[in-house]
Motif scaffolding. Structure first.
Motif, mmCIF file in Angstrom:
data_model
loop_
_atom_site.group_PDB
_atom_site.id
_atom_site.type_symbol
_atom_site.label_atom_id
_atom_site.label_comp_id
_atom_site.label_asym_id
_atom_site.label_seq_id
_atom_site.Cartn_x
_atom_site.Cartn_y
_atom_site.Cartn_z
ATOM 1 N N LYS A 153 -12.126 7.703 13.565
ATOM 2 C CA LYS A 153 -12.733 6.656 12.585
ATOM 3 C C LYS A 153 -11.924 5.958 11.548
ATOM 4 C CE LYS A 153 -15.988 5.465 14.142
ATOM 5 N NZ LYS A 153 -16.895 4.053 14.722
ATOM 6 N N ILE A 154 -10.721 7.454 11.715
ATOM 7 C CA ILE A 154 -9.558 6.610 9.885
ATOM 8 C C ILE A 154 -8.771 5.058 10.298
ATOM 9 C CG2 ILE A 154 -7.990 7.085 8.864
ATOM 10 C CD1 ILE A 154 -9.599 10.397 8.062
ATOM 11 N N VAL A 155 -8.982 4.618 8.972
ATOM 12 C CA VAL A 155 -8.330 3.391 9.545
ATOM 13 C C VAL A 155 -7.530 3.302 7.502
ATOM 14 C CG1 VAL A 155 -7.379 0.739 9.117
ATOM 15 C CG2 VAL A 155 -9.403 2.437 10.403
ATOM 16 N N PHE A 156 -6.937 3.221 7.509
ATOM 17 C CA PHE A 156 -5.757 3.671 6.632
ATOM 18 C C PHE A 156 -4.723 2.200 6.134
ATOM 19 C CE2 PHE A 156 -5.884 8.195 5.055
ATOM 20 C CZ PHE A 156 -5.466 7.817 4.241
ATOM 21 N N HIS A 157 -4.966 1.536 4.727
ATOM 22 C CA HIS A 157 -4.134 -0.263 4.572
ATOM 23 C C HIS A 157 -3.809 0.789 2.995
ATOM 24 C CE1 HIS A 157 -7.684 -1.774 6.534
ATOM 25 N NE2 HIS A 157 -8.144 -0.900 6.497
ATOM 26 N N VAL A 158 -1.856 0.880 2.928
ATOM 27 C CA VAL A 158 -1.237 1.436 2.684
ATOM 28 C C VAL A 158 -0.695 -0.160 1.966
ATOM 29 C CG1 VAL A 158 0.779 2.471 2.121
ATOM 30 C CG2 VAL A 158 -0.524 3.377 3.748
ATOM 31 N N ILE A 159 -0.721 0.080 0.662
ATOM 32 C CA ILE A 159 0.090 -1.703 -0.217
ATOM 33 C C ILE A 159 1.134 -0.645 -0.924
ATOM 34 C CG2 ILE A 159 -0.439 -3.371 -1.594
ATOM 35 C CD1 ILE A 159 -3.729 -2.737 -1.051
ATOM 36 N N THR A 160 2.490 -1.330 -1.034
ATOM 37 C CA THR A 160 3.038 -1.062 -1.760
ATOM 38 C C THR A 160 3.960 -2.279 -2.531
ATOM 39 O OG1 THR A 160 5.441 0.562 -1.836
ATOM 40 C CG2 THR A 160 5.021 -1.192 0.218
ATOM 41 N N ASP A 161 5.078 -2.254 -3.542
ATOM 42 C CA ASP A 161 5.598 -2.747 -3.610
ATOM 43 C C ASP A 161 6.723 -3.672 -2.732
ATOM 44 O OD1 ASP A 161 7.518 -1.250 -4.012
ATOM 45 O OD2 ASP A 161 7.138 -1.306 -6.241
ATOM 46 N N LYS A 162 7.793 -4.819 -3.060
ATOM 47 C CA LYS A 162 8.304 -5.550 -2.320
ATOM 48 C C LYS A 162 9.537 -4.030 -2.096
ATOM 49 C CE LYS A 162 10.584 -9.975 -1.566
ATOM 50 N NZ LYS A 162 10.157 -10.998 -2.270
ATOM 51 N N LYS A 163 10.465 -3.605 -3.056
ATOM 52 C CA LYS A 163 11.100 -3.070 -2.910
ATOM 53 C C LYS A 163 10.899 -2.046 -1.721
ATOM 54 C CE LYS A 163 10.647 -0.076 -7.207
ATOM 55 N NZ LYS A 163 9.326 1.341 -6.757
ATOM 56 N N THR A 164 9.406 -0.872 -2.065
ATOM 57 C CA THR A 164 9.866 -0.145 -1.087
ATOM 58 C C THR A 164 9.330 -0.573 -0.066
ATOM 59 O OG1 THR A 164 8.826 0.839 -3.412
ATOM 60 C CG2 THR A 164 8.402 2.391 -1.142
#
Length: 533
Positions: A235-246
Motif C-alpha cells: 500500500k506504500i507509494v514513495f514520491h522521491v524529489i531531488t535536484d537536477k544534478k542528482t
C-alpha cells in the motif's frame, strides 16, 4: 585500660590494655594517703581516662603519622586541650588572603610561565619563590590553559561544521557511478513506476510518502526502512524529489534496486511545471542574493566575537549557517499541495530519518481539521532535545517578532509530519511563509537565523495537531547521551544535527540503527568503499 595494685598496696600502676605504654604510676604511702583518698583518686581517674583515650584515638586517626611516644602525643593533644589553633590552619587562611589579593591585581608582564606542573615545582625549589609569586604563577597558568581549551573547543566546532557540510568521498563516488550508469544502461533509465502503475501515484487509498533529498544513500535507507517496517508494503507509494544534478543517479539506484511491492517515483524539481520563478520568487532571492550566499557559504569566523560567545551558542550559530538552508529542496515541503494536487494526505520524511515501525496508523489519526500532524518539542524526558519554544528560534528584540509571537509558545518538529493537503489548500499558509521570508530578508536575517523551521512555525500557527512523541524521536545527530532503549521503541528516529550517521563524526553507538538498512552487498556500494563500520 588496666589497674595493677602492688601486694603491699603501696603502688598503683595504670597501663594500656596491650601493656606496652605505662600511662601513670602512683606510689601510695600508707601514712600520708588514706584508703578513702585513694578511692576518690581512682574514681576520678576512671572518669577522666575514657575521655583521654577517645581524644587520643581521634588525634591519631586525624594525623598522617602514628604517635608512638608521649612527646608526639603531647604535641598533638596540646593545642586541642588548650584551645589553640593549629599552625596549618593559620597558614591556609593566610594563603587564602594572598589568593584574594592576587585575583584583583594585574599579572606582572615579565612573569615567565612554566610549561608543566613538574617544571613549576622545580622552579619553586630552585628560585625560592614567595607565596605571592607562586599565586600569580598559578593564576597565570590557569588562565592560559583556559584560553587554550576554549580555542581548541572553537576549532573543534569549526572542523565539525566543515565535516557536516561536506560530502563524504564514498557518497560522492556513488552518485557519480550511478549517474554514469544512467547514461550507459537502459535498465537504469526505465520508467518509474511502470506505465501500468502510474494511476496509483494519485490514488488516495494508498499511503503516500514524500521525500526530498540529494543524498542517494540516505534516501535509499529511508525508503528501505519504511518498506521493511511496514505491515502493508503493497500500500506504500514513495514520491522521491531531488535536484537536477542528482536526478540521474537517484533514478538509477531505484531503477536497479526495486522496492517491490511498494511503488516509487523519482522526480527532479525541474520536472514540476508548477515550480517556476513566478511561483517561488522569494526562494530564488534566497538562493541568489549575494549577502545571503555569503552568510551561508562565507567565512564563519570573520566578525565573530568569540570572547563573548559560549561554545554552545557558537555551535548553534554554525548549524544555522548550514548551506542546506538555502536549498530549494529544503523549502519544498511548503509547496506540497501544489506539487501533488490530487492527493489528500501525505507523510513527509526528511532524509536523515530511519523508520522502525509500521506507519500506516498515521493515516487513521484524526487531525481535527488541522493541517500538520507533528510531535511537539517543548516537553519530554530529554530536556536537551525536547525543550524548544518560540524563544529558541526567534529574535524577540525585533519589534515585528515581539508584536506577533509568544516566546513561550511550544515548537514542533519537522522530519516526520502527516499533512492533510485538503485542509491545507483552504488556508493561506504558503503566503504567510513567503511574507515572513521577505521580512527576514529585508531585516538582514535579524528575525531568525536557523533555516526553514522558523518561518514554518509562523505559517502553520494554529494549524498544528500534536501527535504522540513515540512517533518521532529527535536529536540523534547532536545528542550523544540519547537513551538507547527509547531509540529502540520509537517509530521514527531522526538524526537531526551535524552528526549524521553516514559521516565519520556520527555517534558510533547510534550508527547501527541506520547502517542496518544499507545494502552493503550492492556492487556500487562496495566499489565506492562504503563499508559497514
Amino acid at each position: 585500660m588496666q589497674l595493677h595494685f602492688s601486694p603491699s598496696m603501696r603502688s598503683i600502676t595504670i597501663s594500656s590494655s596491650n601493656g606496652f605504654i605505662d600511662l601513670m604510676k602512683i606510689r601510695v604511702a600508707a601514712r600520708h594517703i588514706s584508703y578513702r583518698t585513694l578511692f576518690h583518686t581512682i574514681l576520678i581517674l576512671a572518669f577522666l581516662l575514657p575521655f583521654v583515650f577517645i581524644l587520643t584515638a581521634v588525634v591519631t586517626l586525624e594525623g598522617v603519622n602514628k604517635c608512638s611516644s608521649f612527646d608526639c602525643l603531647g604535641r598533638r593533644l596540646g593545642p586541642k586541650l588548650l584551645g589553640r589553633v593549629d599552625d596549618s590552619g593559620r597558614l591556609v587562611k593566610d594563603f587564602y588572603k594572598i589568593l584574594d589579593q592576587v585575583s584583583t591585581e594585574d599579572i606582572p608582564a615579565d612573569l615567565k610561565l612554566p610549561d608543566s606542573f613538574s617544571q613549576l615545582v622545580s622552579e619553586m625549589k630552585n628560585n625560592q619563590y614567595d607565596t605571592k609569586t607562586f599565586a600569580f604563577m598559578l593564576r597565570a597558568m590557569m588562565e592560559k590553559f583556559e584560553r587554550e581549551i576554549r580555542e581548541s573547543k572553537f576549532s573543534e566546532l569549526m572542523n565539525k561544521h566543515f565535516a557536516a557540510s561536506s560530502i563524504p568521498k564514498g557518497i560522492h563516488c556513488l552518485s557519480l557511478r550511478l549517474t554514469d550508469e544512467y547514461s550507459s544502461n537502459a535498465h537504469a533509465r526505465k520508467q518509474l513506476p511502470p506505465p501500468e502503475l502510474l494511476p496509483l501515484l494519485s490514488d488516495n487509498s494508498y499511503h503516500h510518502f514524500v521525500l526530498s533529498s540529494d543524498n542517494i544513500l540516505a534516501a535509499a535507507v529511508v525508503v528501505a526502512s519504511t518498506v521493511q517496517s511496514s505491515l502493508k508494503p503493497e500500500k506504500i507509494v514513495f514520491h522521491v524529489i531531488t535536484d537536477k544534478k542528482t536526478y540521474a543517479g537517484m533514478h538509477s539506484w531505484f531503477a536497479l534496486n526495486p522496492i517491490s511491492p511498494a511503488i516509487i517515483e523519482v522526480k527532479s524539481v525541474h520536472q514540476f511545471d508548477w515550480l517556476t520563478r513566478e511561483n517561488v520568487p522569494v526562494l530564488e532571492a534566497v538562493e541568489n542574493q549575494n549577502g545571503i550566499r555569503n552568510y551561508y557559504h562565507g567565512n564563519h569566523i570573520a566578525g565573530a566575537n568569540l570572547s563573548d560567545t559560549t561554545p554552545r551558542t557558537f555551535a548553534s550559530k554554525l548549524q544555522a549557517r548550514s548551506p542546506k538552508y538555502i536549498s530549494l529542496l529544503n523549502h519544498l515541503r511548503i509547496y506540497l499541495p501544489e506539487l501533488f494536487p490530487n492527493l489528500d494526505k501525505v507523510v513527509f520524511l526528511d532524509d536523515d530519518v530511519v523508520i522502525q515501525r509500521d506507519l500506516s496508523p498515521l493515516w487513521e489519526i484524526d487531525l481535527g481539521g488541522k493541517v500538520n500532524g507533528a510531535v511537539e518539542t517543548c516537553r519530554g524526558e530529554d530536556e536537551w532535545v525536547m525543550s524548544k519554544r518560540f524563544k529558541n528560534y526567534f529574535n524577540f528584540s525585533h519589534p515585528l517578532v515581539a508584536k506577533n509571537l509568544d516566546p513561550e509558545e511550544c515548537a514542533w518538529a519537522y522530519g516526520m509530519n502527516i499533512f492533510d493537503l485538503s485542509a491545507w489548500r483552504k488556508t493561506n499558509i504558503r503566503d504567510t511563509y513567503h511574507s515572513w521570508l521577505k521580512e527576514n530578508l529585508k531585516s538582514n536575517l535579524t528575525i531568525w537565523k536557523l533555516g526553514t523551521l522558523p518561518p514554518a512555525l509562523i505559517a502553520f500557527k494554529g494549524h498544528v495537531h500534536p501527535i504522540d512523541p513515540s512517533w518521532h524521536m529527535l536529536g540523534l545527530g547532536y545528542q550523544n547521551r540519547t537513551d538507547i532503549e527509547s531509540v529502540k521503541k520509537a517509530a521514527v528516529i531522526h538524526y537531526n544535527g551535524q552528526s549524521k550517521p553516514w559521516l565519520q563524526i556520527g555517534f558510533e553507538h547510534l550508527r547501527p540503527f541506520w547502517t542496518k538498512y544499507v545494502n552493503y552487498s550492492n556492487d556500487f556500494v562496495r566499489n565506492c568503499h562504503i563499508l559497514e563500520s
